[in-house]
Design a protein around this motif. Structure first.
Motif, short mmCIF file in Angstrom:
data_model
loop_
_atom_site.label_atom_id
_atom_site.label_comp_id
_atom_site.label_asym_id
_atom_site.label_seq_id
_atom_site.Cartn_x
_atom_site.Cartn_y
_atom_site.Cartn_z
N PHE A 89 0.85 -1.22 -0.04
CA PHE A 89 0.02 -0.10 0.07
C PHE A 89 0.97 1.20 0.01
CE2 PHE A 89 -2.71 -3.26 1.86
CZ PHE A 89 -3.90 -2.99 1.11
N GLN A 90 0.83 2.16 -0.89
CA GLN A 90 1.66 3.11 -1.32
C GLN A 90 0.61 4.53 -1.59
OE1 GLN A 90 4.45 2.91 -4.10
NE2 GLN A 90 5.88 4.47 -3.27
N ASN A 91 0.77 5.51 -0.36
CA ASN A 91 -0.01 6.67 -0.57
C ASN A 91 1.16 7.90 -0.42
OD1 ASN A 91 -1.77 8.70 -1.14
ND2 ASN A 91 -3.15 8.43 0.76
N VAL A 113 10.43 5.74 12.90
CA VAL A 113 10.79 4.32 13.54
C VAL A 113 11.97 4.78 14.60
CG1 VAL A 113 11.90 2.25 12.93
CG2 VAL A 113 10.51 3.38 11.24
N GLY A 114 11.54 4.65 15.73
CA GLY A 114 12.56 5.04 16.83
C GLY A 114 12.64 6.64 16.77
N GLU A 115 14.05 6.80 16.68
CA GLU A 115 14.38 8.13 16.51
C GLU A 115 14.83 8.51 14.94
OE1 GLU A 115 17.60 8.78 19.29
OE2 GLU A 115 16.30 8.73 21.14
N THR A 116 14.26 7.80 14.09
CA THR A 116 14.69 8.04 12.68
C THR A 116 13.40 8.12 11.74
OG1 THR A 116 14.86 5.67 12.29
CG2 THR A 116 16.82 6.67 13.01
N VAL A 117 13.56 8.89 10.81
CA VAL A 117 12.37 8.87 9.87
C VAL A 117 12.78 8.02 8.59
CG1 VAL A 117 11.13 10.29 8.31
CG2 VAL A 117 12.04 11.22 10.27
N GLN A 118 11.60 7.18 8.40
CA GLN A 118 11.80 6.15 7.39
C GLN A 118 11.18 6.72 6.08
OE1 GLN A 118 13.12 3.11 6.72
NE2 GLN A 118 12.28 3.42 4.42
N LYS A 119 11.69 7.29 5.05
CA LYS A 119 11.46 7.92 3.69
C LYS A 119 10.30 7.13 3.04
CE LYS A 119 12.99 10.20 -0.45
NZ LYS A 119 14.21 10.42 -1.21
N ASP A 120 10.43 5.83 3.01
CA ASP A 120 9.59 5.01 2.20
C ASP A 120 8.15 4.77 3.10
OD1 ASP A 120 8.12 3.26 0.67
OD2 ASP A 120 9.58 1.84 0.65
N GLY A 121 7.13 5.48 3.07
CA GLY A 121 6.05 5.44 3.77
C GLY A 121 5.04 4.29 3.19
N SER A 122 5.35 3.40 2.47
CA SER A 122 4.65 2.02 2.27
C SER A 122 4.46 1.24 3.28
CB SER A 122 5.48 1.34 1.03
OG SER A 122 5.87 2.42 -0.14
#
Length: 324
Positions: free
Chosen positions: A67-69, A76-85
């Motif tokens: 699912f991708q929008n 995730v924890g103290e990081t940002v996951q660029k892929d929001g799928s």
């Protein structure tokens, strides 16, 4: 002294957000635990290679749904996951994955063949792993068997295939009805047109036709054609498709009267004309209007507001008085 070389920037660790059965050990299994594995298999619908997730014991197979929008990210924890799928691993009946191989073997020869021989493919070597997920009684839902134990030969039976597909659709249709899913022919129109009436309950034929469409997403064109003959489109769906243009034209009449477009004389119009102005609550209809227009709820509320000391909007745009 030679200058020190700048340290190369570390590439961020690639990670994905996924929902899968807990027993698959998708996290970080210990050395004593086996982990699930992704393997490419022939997709029964597209005929192309697709990834499927096999459980550690190989007896359960999940399809991978993405699912991708965009734009979307994950924290995730103290990081940002660029892929929001978001990836979902949902169990799939291995018979759907084995059906293309069974059909191909039946087309090439009328002989009985061992299951591992039927599933053997140079283009999709992982197909032989399906033998761990398929039980004998499962295979016999589609095939005739000859022999015993490991030396049982199988051959696809058209009557059994038809019976199996029919049972799949009926089981899914029953689940859709129990879950209260709207599958009526007006479900699509209800998404775009506001109506004060409730959609009637869908018939058994509509549930079956809707379920057959879902099952068809795992079938080849040949087997999809077979399923469409078993569950043809109900008459209500045919009427709805032929009346789409009429429904689109009457969509305006389903809206509240205050939202309809107006001509200068106050009559309703479906063309591209200016929408009625709500700023003046005391506005009267045009000269061509036969009777007084009833006020909307918004206009009635606005008329009760104390306007003493208020200036009209146009007063802010008037000519400034000259200074003496």
């Amino acid at each position: 002294m030679p200058k020190a070389k700048p340290k190369a920037e570390e590439e961020p660790v690639k990670q994905w957000i996924a929902i899968a059965p807990e027993s698959f050990n998708l996290g970080r299994p210990s050395e004593s635990e086996q982990a699930a594995v992704f393997l490419p298999l022939l997709h029964p619908k597209t005929g192309e290679s697709a990834l499927f997730l096999f459980s550690p014991d190989g007896k359960t197979i999940c399809e991978l749904i993405k699912f991708q929008n965009e734009p979307r990210s994950w924290f995730v924890g103290e990081t940002v996951q660029k892929d929001g799928s978001l990836y979902l691993m949902t169990p799939i009946d291995p018979l759907f994955l084995a059906l293309p191989f069974l059909a191909k073997a039946a087309d090439e020869s009328s002989r009985f063949s061992l299951l591992d021989q039927i599933l053997e493919s140079s283009e999709h070597p992982a197909a032989t792993k399906l033998t761990d997920a398929l039980k004998t009684d499962q295979v016999e839902l589609l095939c005739d068997g000859k022999g015993s134990g490991e030396y049982t030969g199988y051959r696809l039976n058209a009557d059994k295939l038809e019976k199996w597909l029919k049972a799949k659709v009926e089981q899914l249709a029953s689940q859709l009805r129990t879950s209260g899913v709207n599958v009526s022919s007006g479900a699509k129109a209800a998404t775009y047109v506001r109506s004060t009436t409730q959609c009637p309950d869908a018939s058994n034929e509509e549930y079956s036709h809707y379920a057959s469409g879902m099952v068809s997403s795992y079938l080849s064109e040949e087997h999809e054609s077979l399923l469409s003959k078993l569950f043809p489109a109900p008459k209500s769906a045919v009427k709805a498709s032929s009346g789409d243009a009429k429904d689109a034209g009457s969509a305006e009449s389903l809206e509240p009267a205050a939202k309809r477009r107006k001509l200068s004389d106050g009559t309703a119009d479906n063309g591209d004309h200016q929408v009625e102005d709500y700023r003046d609550a005391g506005a009267t209809p045009g000269a061509g209007s036969a009777k007084k227009k009833s006020q909307t709820v918004a206009q009635k509320r606005l008329s009760k507001v104390d306007k003493s000391g208020m200036k009209s909007m146009t007063s802010f745009f008037g000519k400034k008085p000259s200074k003496s």
